[in-house]
Design an enzyme around this catalytic site. Sequence first.
Site, PDB file in Angstrom:
ATOM      1  N   ASP A   1       4.613   3.073   2.939  1.00 45.40           N
ATOM      2  CA  ASP A   1       3.357   2.862   3.452  1.00 45.40           C
ATOM      3  C   ASP A   1       4.213   3.858   4.508  1.00 45.40           C
ATOM      4  O   ASP A   1       4.626   3.274   5.406  1.00 45.40           O
ATOM      5  CB  ASP A   1       2.648   1.851   3.828  1.00 45.40           C
ATOM      6  CG  ASP A   1       1.598   1.643   4.367  1.00 45.40           C
ATOM      7  OD1 ASP A   1       0.607   2.448   4.302  1.00 45.40           O
ATOM      8  OD2 ASP A   1       2.142   2.091   5.925  1.00 45.40           O
TER       9      ASP A   1
ATOM     10  N   GLU B   1       0.186   6.858   1.863  1.00 42.86           N
ATOM     11  CA  GLU B   1       0.920   5.702   0.890  1.00 42.86           C
ATOM     12  C   GLU B   1       0.987   6.210  -0.733  1.00 42.86           C
ATOM     13  O   GLU B   1      -0.034   7.543  -1.242  1.00 42.86           O
ATOM     14  CB  GLU B   1       0.401   4.497   0.386  1.00 42.86           C
ATOM     15  CG  GLU B   1      -0.053   4.202   1.755  1.00 42.86           C
ATOM     16  CD  GLU B   1      -2.007   3.373   1.257  1.00 42.86           C
ATOM     17  OE1 GLU B   1      -1.865   2.003   0.923  1.00 42.86           O
ATOM     18  OE2 GLU B   1      -2.781   3.412   1.186  1.00 42.86           O
TER      19      GLU B   1
END
Lengths: 413, 114
Positions: A13, A110
């Site tokens: 992320d 992500e």
Amino acid sequence: MPKSSSRIIMLADCQSFYASVEKRAHPEYANKPLVVAGDPARRSGIILAACPLAKSYGVTTAERLGEALAKCPDLVVIRPRMEEYIRVSLQITEILQSYTDLVEPYSIDEQHLDVTGSLKLFGSPEDIARSIQQRVMQQTGVYIRVGISSSKVVSKMACDIFAKKNDTGIFTLPQEDLPSVLWPRPVHQMFMVGSRMTRHLYRMGIHTIGDLANTPLSKLTARWGVNGEVLWRIARGIDNSPVMPGTYTHQKGIGHQMTLPRDYHTWEEIKIVLLELSELVCQRSRSKGLMGSVVSVGCRGADFDMPTGFSRQMKISDPTNITDEVYKAACSLFLRHWDGFPIRSLGVSLTDLSPDTTYQLTWFDGREKKRELEKTTDDLKRKFGDTAIMRASSLMAAGQAKDRSHKIGGHYK
Amino acid sequence: MTKKLQGNGLFESSRMMLPEHREAYLQHQQRIERRIRPELDSQVIEHIERILSQSLDGGARITLTLWNESEDKKLSGKVIQFDSIRGRIRFESVISRTWIPFNQIIGASAEDES
């Protein structure tokens, strides 16, 4: 099928992604609080991303620029550059792909990766995660947080709940640690639990992720059906979802939606936007060599507290990707279902897709001519940009084509 | 029927991908996957041969589709010579004359006179 516990799955992320990209691009702002905001000229613009320094002043994403400036008057405000963020996101994809071919983007910031087969080459999962962090930081200036487990669901929670909060930005959450580490956490922190679901769960006496995991499955499915089972499985870390790089290739439909700059009241205005949307949808279908036989139209009113609008679809007689035909279907659908309330957002999509290499010839409709014409306008747009050739109606006040050509996802390119 | 409990359904139904990001990702994947030269159907080969010889005999301008590892290329011009021994044609486009091996050609179409 390998045993699920034998896989090593990560979620990588990006911290404050848009803001981090801008900070790398503007070294002069390195030590200043910086935000990326929808429309910097307007105080009502929305904060899309805030750097950690800005967040330390209490600035949060999704709040209005005016509120953020009140908290932090020295804020550096940058206008979004969506194309650049997509480019950097893919640059990160490419870095991840140097560790494994199993990389799947989940959103712009992500991505999941399966490194099960890479351990012999690159060392332990934590070694790999650290190496990824270093390389992404060096090459893009973005700080990556990594959640590690044996499934996508748990790696996501390892990242969101733990890796984002610790000093290393890396957290391993093995399946056997779920009861001791994950289950004491409040249920609203769980993947797929939003604020509304939290309220429902609280009312059922479910406060922690462990409470949810220990609720009988039948009780959850009786209330929410499949979605109840989804929640129960996430709480228990039961997830066989593969990391699928090819997940985006099979396309179910092609659609475009836009939020209008103000309420549109009249059919004269609305139909201009419907035509623009039909054109966009068909242009994309043509470039992909696809036709669709189901046209859907959706719209929403301006007042979100009193929701109006609809989403309806119809099957058309022959699969098509010709703008006129989709527009005609969209118009008749819209007129049939529109209650006359003002419209703030509008969408058109084409589904039930098939390749356009074979199609039924029909008489008397001049389809071949239209096909050639649109092929030509598509080529012009590809070569000289989307505004190189436009319908005259798009030049009316209601037209959005020109404005939209500068934007991605409603934000500036 | 929801497919959240099967395959990759949970993530496919919950992900947030901008259409432009998705397109760029697909292009990126295409670049890294090695492209495979298409197998041509015998009728397609016949069609290509016909177009090529029409151009050679009558000087008609045609458009060739040439296979390449990264992406197909289109080239328009006319055939000026056949070299069947080496398996290639001499092709004249607006800017240059080049030899093109037969096996690079995966499509040909006559340029419309209209």
